[in-house]
Design an enzyme around this catalytic site. Sequence first.
Site, PDB file in Angstrom:
ATOM      1  N   ASP A  39       0.849  -1.190   0.000  1.00  0.00           N
ATOM      2  CA  ASP A  39       0.000   0.000   0.000  1.00  0.00           C
ATOM      3  C   ASP A  39       0.887   1.244   0.000  1.00  0.00           C
ATOM      4  OD1 ASP A  39      -3.218   0.541   0.944  1.00  0.00           O
ATOM      5  OD2 ASP A  39      -1.800   2.217   1.141  1.00  0.00           O
ATOM      6  N   ILE A  40       0.510   2.242  -0.762  1.00  0.00           N
ATOM      7  CA  ILE A  40       1.305   3.459  -0.902  1.00  0.00           C
ATOM      8  C   ILE A  40       1.292   4.301   0.384  1.00  0.00           C
ATOM      9  CG2 ILE A  40      -0.480   5.035  -1.773  1.00  0.00           C
ATOM     10  CD1 ILE A  40       1.514   5.782  -4.027  1.00  0.00           C
ATOM     11  N   ASN A  97     -12.877  -3.151   2.352  1.00  0.00           N
ATOM     12  CA  ASN A  97     -13.914  -2.131   2.432  1.00  0.00           C
ATOM     13  C   ASN A  97     -14.815  -2.256   1.210  1.00  0.00           C
ATOM     14  OD1 ASN A  97     -12.832  -0.882   4.785  1.00  0.00           O
ATOM     15  ND2 ASN A  97     -11.235   0.027   3.512  1.00  0.00           N
ATOM     16  N   GLY A 103     -16.277   2.501   3.379  1.00  0.00           N
ATOM     17  CA  GLY A 103     -15.117   3.384   3.206  1.00  0.00           C
ATOM     18  C   GLY A 103     -14.235   3.000   2.021  1.00  0.00           C
ATOM     19  N   GLN A 104     -14.810   2.339   1.019  1.00  0.00           N
ATOM     20  CA  GLN A 104     -14.013   1.935  -0.151  1.00  0.00           C
ATOM     21  C   GLN A 104     -13.667   3.155  -0.996  1.00  0.00           C
ATOM     22  OE1 GLN A 104     -15.901  -1.012  -2.639  1.00  0.00           O
ATOM     23  NE2 GLN A 104     -14.176  -1.112  -4.063  1.00  0.00           N
ATOM     24  N   HIS A 110     -10.358  -5.259  -3.536  1.00  0.00           N
ATOM     25  CA  HIS A 110      -9.039  -5.509  -2.957  1.00  0.00           C
ATOM     26  C   HIS A 110      -9.193  -5.904  -1.499  1.00  0.00           C
ATOM     27  CE1 HIS A 110     -10.007  -1.227  -2.571  1.00  0.00           C
ATOM     28  NE2 HIS A 110      -9.373  -1.243  -1.410  1.00  0.00           N
ATOM     29  N   HIS A 112      -6.991  -5.823   2.067  1.00  0.00           N
ATOM     30  CA  HIS A 112      -5.832  -5.308   2.787  1.00  0.00           C
ATOM     31  C   HIS A 112      -5.291  -6.416   3.691  1.00  0.00           C
ATOM     32  CE1 HIS A 112      -6.841  -0.875   2.228  1.00  0.00           C
ATOM     33  NE2 HIS A 112      -8.012  -1.434   1.964  1.00  0.00           N
TER      34      HIS A 112
HETATM   35  P1  AMP Z   1      -9.835   1.397   0.245  1.00  0.00           P
HETATM   36  O1  AMP Z   1     -10.129   2.596   1.086  1.00  0.00           O
HETATM   37  O2  AMP Z   1     -10.161   0.105   0.929  1.00  0.00           O
HETATM   38  O3  AMP Z   1     -10.444   1.513  -1.133  1.00  0.00           O
HETATM   39  O4  AMP Z   1      -8.251   1.343   0.100  1.00  0.00           O
HETATM   40  C1  AMP Z   1      -7.548   1.876  -0.965  1.00  0.00           C
HETATM   41  C2  AMP Z   1      -6.093   1.780  -0.619  1.00  0.00           C
HETATM   42  O5  AMP Z   1      -5.338   1.956  -1.808  1.00  0.00           O
HETATM   43  C3  AMP Z   1      -5.590   2.837   0.372  1.00  0.00           C
HETATM   44  O6  AMP Z   1      -5.050   2.165   1.517  1.00  0.00           O
HETATM   45  C4  AMP Z   1      -4.539   3.598  -0.420  1.00  0.00           C
HETATM   46  O7  AMP Z   1      -3.431   4.002   0.366  1.00  0.00           O
HETATM   47  C5  AMP Z   1      -4.140   2.583  -1.475  1.00  0.00           C
HETATM   48  N1  AMP Z   1      -3.593   3.133  -2.708  1.00  0.00           N
HETATM   49  C6  AMP Z   1      -4.107   4.117  -3.468  1.00  0.00           C
HETATM   50  N2  AMP Z   1      -3.327   4.332  -4.556  1.00  0.00           N
HETATM   51  C7  AMP Z   1      -2.319   3.427  -4.483  1.00  0.00           C
HETATM   52  C8  AMP Z   1      -1.179   3.129  -5.300  1.00  0.00           C
HETATM   53  N3  AMP Z   1      -0.932   3.802  -6.437  1.00  0.00           N
HETATM   54  N4  AMP Z   1      -0.345   2.150  -4.913  1.00  0.00           N
HETATM   55  C9  AMP Z   1      -0.583   1.456  -3.771  1.00  0.00           C
HETATM   56  N5  AMP Z   1      -1.629   1.690  -2.960  1.00  0.00           N
HETATM   57  C10 AMP Z   1      -2.485   2.664  -3.306  1.00  0.00           C
END
Ligand code: AMP
Length: 128
Positions: A39-40, A97, A103-104, A110, A112
């Site tokens: 995760d970024i 999520n 909170g998606q 995906h 986590h």
């Molecule tokens: P969600 O809120 O469950 O949709 O989670 C989305 C996740 O994607 C968040 O934890 C972000 O930090 C992560 N995210 C968004 N853009 C990127 C990216 N380019 N590379 C890796 N993780 C990302």
Amino acid sequence: MRVTGLPPYDPNNVFAKILRGEIPSKKVHEDEHALAFHDINPQTPVHVLVIPKGAYCSHADFSAHASDAEIAGFWRAVGKVARELGLEAGGYRILSNMGEDGGQEVPHFHVHIFAGRRIGRMVPREAG
Ligand code: AMP
């Protein structure tokens, strides 16, 4: 038939771009059905995302429309990633999520994987 109330899959979402190699990711695993990358914006010392290769916007979409092979392949990949990262001894949390209340943020299904410290309450206390 799509799941009622969900928007159609957006092929320009950030995870679709990662799958197509249009933007970089810190990959930890890839196979026929799944891609896993860091995760970024990590919330724990280890924070990895696992995504299916198919175009599913959420868990609702994936669980309703993915084939048995995609579902089995995806969830086996989640377990394999955690195992290969050495997370089983200390333990880990998996979370997905879904939709607005969940909170998606990214509309590609995906999971986590959080690990590396005591993560605390399953759901934060909040009014409502
Ligand atoms: P969600 O809120 O469950 O949709 O989670 C989305 C996740 O994607 C968040 O934890 C972000 O930090 C992560 N995210 C968004 N853009 C990127 C990216 N380019 N590379 C890796 N993780 C990302």
